[in-house]
Design a protein around this motif. Sequence first.
Motif, PDB file in Angstrom:
ATOM      1  N   THR A 338     -79.277 -77.945   3.435  1.00  0.00           N
ATOM      2  CA  THR A 338     -78.501 -76.704   3.373  1.00  0.00           C
ATOM      3  C   THR A 338     -77.138 -76.981   2.761  1.00  0.00           C
ATOM      4  O   THR A 338     -76.516 -78.011   3.061  1.00  0.00           O
ATOM      5  CB  THR A 338     -78.327 -76.091   4.776  1.00  0.00           C
ATOM      6  OG1 THR A 338     -79.616 -75.844   5.346  1.00  0.00           O
ATOM      7  CG2 THR A 338     -77.550 -74.792   4.712  1.00  0.00           C
ATOM      8  N   VAL A 339     -76.682 -76.078   1.920  1.00  0.00           N
ATOM      9  CA  VAL A 339     -75.358 -76.163   1.323  1.00  0.00           C
ATOM     10  C   VAL A 339     -74.653 -74.833   1.595  1.00  0.00           C
ATOM     11  O   VAL A 339     -75.169 -73.764   1.233  1.00  0.00           O
ATOM     12  CB  VAL A 339     -75.409 -76.442  -0.183  1.00  0.00           C
ATOM     13  CG1 VAL A 339     -73.996 -76.463  -0.758  1.00  0.00           C
ATOM     14  CG2 VAL A 339     -76.115 -77.757  -0.463  1.00  0.00           C
ATOM     15  N   ILE A 340     -73.492 -74.899   2.213  1.00  0.00           N
ATOM     16  CA  ILE A 340     -72.663 -73.718   2.459  1.00  0.00           C
ATOM     17  C   ILE A 340     -71.377 -73.905   1.645  1.00  0.00           C
ATOM     18  O   ILE A 340     -70.666 -74.899   1.848  1.00  0.00           O
ATOM     19  CB  ILE A 340     -72.343 -73.553   3.957  1.00  0.00           C
ATOM     20  CG1 ILE A 340     -73.636 -73.347   4.753  1.00  0.00           C
ATOM     21  CG2 ILE A 340     -71.393 -72.384   4.183  1.00  0.00           C
ATOM     22  CD1 ILE A 340     -73.426 -73.278   6.244  1.00  0.00           C
ATOM     23  N   ARG A 341     -71.102 -72.961   0.775  1.00  0.00           N
ATOM     24  CA  ARG A 341     -69.953 -73.065  -0.110  1.00  0.00           C
ATOM     25  C   ARG A 341     -69.099 -71.801   0.014  1.00  0.00           C
ATOM     26  O   ARG A 341     -69.587 -70.683  -0.189  1.00  0.00           O
ATOM     27  CB  ARG A 341     -70.401 -73.233  -1.572  1.00  0.00           C
ATOM     28  CG  ARG A 341     -69.257 -73.329  -2.586  1.00  0.00           C
ATOM     29  CD  ARG A 341     -69.808 -73.405  -3.992  1.00  0.00           C
ATOM     30  NE  ARG A 341     -68.767 -73.408  -5.004  1.00  0.00           N
ATOM     31  CZ  ARG A 341     -68.212 -74.492  -5.510  1.00  0.00           C
ATOM     32  NH1 ARG A 341     -68.632 -75.679  -5.097  1.00  0.00           N
ATOM     33  NH2 ARG A 341     -67.279 -74.423  -6.440  1.00  0.00           N
ATOM     34  N   ALA A 342     -67.850 -71.989   0.383  1.00  0.00           N
ATOM     35  CA  ALA A 342     -66.903 -70.882   0.511  1.00  0.00           C
ATOM     36  C   ALA A 342     -65.771 -71.063  -0.489  1.00  0.00           C
ATOM     37  O   ALA A 342     -65.251 -72.183  -0.656  1.00  0.00           O
ATOM     38  CB  ALA A 342     -66.333 -70.827   1.927  1.00  0.00           C
ATOM     39  N   GLU A 343     -65.407 -69.989  -1.165  1.00  0.00           N
ATOM     40  CA  GLU A 343     -64.272 -69.979  -2.080  1.00  0.00           C
ATOM     41  C   GLU A 343     -63.251 -68.999  -1.550  1.00  0.00           C
ATOM     42  O   GLU A 343     -63.521 -67.799  -1.456  1.00  0.00           O
ATOM     43  CB  GLU A 343     -64.712 -69.602  -3.494  1.00  0.00           C
ATOM     44  CG  GLU A 343     -65.640 -70.621  -4.130  1.00  0.00           C
ATOM     45  CD  GLU A 343     -65.925 -70.320  -5.590  1.00  0.00           C
ATOM     46  OE1 GLU A 343     -65.219 -69.434  -6.151  1.00  0.00           O
ATOM     47  OE2 GLU A 343     -66.828 -70.949  -6.181  1.00  0.00           O
ATOM     48  N   LEU A 344     -62.074 -69.508  -1.209  1.00  0.00           N
ATOM     49  CA  LEU A 344     -61.024 -68.702  -0.610  1.00  0.00           C
ATOM     50  C   LEU A 344     -59.829 -68.618  -1.550  1.00  0.00           C
ATOM     51  O   LEU A 344     -59.301 -69.657  -1.983  1.00  0.00           O
ATOM     52  CB  LEU A 344     -60.590 -69.322   0.726  1.00  0.00           C
ATOM     53  CG  LEU A 344     -61.691 -69.424   1.791  1.00  0.00           C
ATOM     54  CD1 LEU A 344     -61.258 -70.359   2.900  1.00  0.00           C
ATOM     55  CD2 LEU A 344     -62.012 -68.050   2.338  1.00  0.00           C
ATOM     56  N   PRO A 345     -59.368 -67.413  -1.882  1.00  0.00           N
ATOM     57  CA  PRO A 345     -58.197 -67.300  -2.748  1.00  0.00           C
ATOM     58  C   PRO A 345     -56.948 -67.745  -2.023  1.00  0.00           C
ATOM     59  O   PRO A 345     -56.752 -67.447  -0.844  1.00  0.00           O
ATOM     60  CB  PRO A 345     -58.153 -65.804  -3.099  1.00  0.00           C
ATOM     61  CG  PRO A 345     -58.879 -65.136  -1.981  1.00  0.00           C
ATOM     62  CD  PRO A 345     -59.934 -66.108  -1.518  1.00  0.00           C
ATOM     63  N   CYS A 346     -56.089 -68.479  -2.735  1.00  0.00           N
ATOM     64  CA  CYS A 346     -54.869 -69.029  -2.123  1.00  0.00           C
ATOM     65  C   CYS A 346     -53.601 -68.409  -2.690  1.00  0.00           C
ATOM     66  O   CYS A 346     -52.498 -68.802  -2.299  1.00  0.00           O
ATOM     67  CB  CYS A 346     -54.813 -70.540  -2.319  1.00  0.00           C
ATOM     68  SG  CYS A 346     -56.135 -71.424  -1.486  1.00  0.00           S
ATOM     69  N   GLU A 347     -53.701 -67.504  -3.662  1.00  0.00           N
ATOM     70  CA  GLU A 347     -52.499 -66.933  -4.255  1.00  0.00           C
ATOM     71  C   GLU A 347     -51.896 -65.916  -3.283  1.00  0.00           C
ATOM     72  O   GLU A 347     -52.607 -65.214  -2.598  1.00  0.00           O
ATOM     73  CB  GLU A 347     -52.849 -66.244  -5.579  1.00  0.00           C
ATOM     74  CG  GLU A 347     -53.348 -67.209  -6.624  1.00  0.00           C
ATOM     75  CD  GLU A 347     -52.318 -68.251  -7.022  1.00  0.00           C
ATOM     76  OE1 GLU A 347     -51.124 -67.960  -6.861  1.00  0.00           O
ATOM     77  OE2 GLU A 347     -52.691 -69.318  -7.479  1.00  0.00           O
TER      78      GLU A 347
END
Length: 347
Positions: A338-347
């Motif tokens: 399983t691969v869980i990938r989260a992309e969170l904006p930091c601006e």
Amino acid sequence: MESTRRHFSITEPERNRMDWSAWLSLQLAVFGVISSLCIVIWGLTGGAFWPIWVALGLALPLALQLSIREAVKAPRRWRRLAVQGAVSAVLVGLFVFIWVLTGGYFWPIWPALGLGAALALHAVVLNQLATLRPRERELADRVDVLTRTRRGALDVQAAELRRIERDLHDGAQARLVALTMKLGRAEGRLEEHPEVADLVRSAREDASAAIGELRDLARGIAPPVLADRGLAAAVDALGKRSAIEVAMTARITRRPPPVVETAAYFVVAEALTNVAKHAPHATAHVALLEDPGHLIVEVSDNGPGGARPDGGGLSGLRQRVQALDGTLAVVSNPGEGTVIRAELPCE
């Protein structure tokens, strides 16, 4: 005596102009060579002056490139109209030149009228769209305001949760620890009263259990190590406490906002909990990476896979990430981990 060197930096627009100039020079050179060769062949063979058609075919791409290059300098609002006008003008000029060479009635009027009508229609549409722009701008401004206020509310919420964690750690938890110590001393002085000593011992055990529950509650709100040492250290501590073997890769040069740190931490915590629950013999790898304007959190394992992206835990994580305008992707094919990938904006 040391020699000095001067370094000259070339900006991207200057580099583009240099590339364009070189490309234009190459095309002009090819145009000249081919046209001259055709004229030489015509001079040797005689007949009608056919090299003019070869020159016309070679000149058309050059004229289109030059006209479009000048048209794109127009303001952004009128840029497409300017490009259409430039192309139309080149084509009309081509038709007129062909008419001059061939003679007959002035047939270029018809393609000129068609291209002119299309250009006029384009201008009318742009003008009508301009009247709608205030409403579009108002909606865009409203979206920006709502985005800022929501992010501000999330930041305030994260700060408040960290304050609550500090109050629990420094206030209630410290008082309970002091209470257990006092109960322990009291228990030692009640050896002659075993029944009272048992009651004090029971109270001390209850107070110790309350301390453990309070510590777990505070850690669930905002882990102290996350606020003190940052995301990488908090995730490293999380991996060491995990029931499975966890490796970590962290390439973070600056700390993201507190609300982003908290969301990233709980993504890792929930993912590792799921691995330990459903694949206790698997190993996991946690990666914390920086992307321009984003924090990427990826948790992968070599378990049996087959995780449900719409499960309770993962749905909660997705909602937490989406609240920050982030994305959460889950890839869990049976037999492939399983691969869980989260992309969170930091601006």
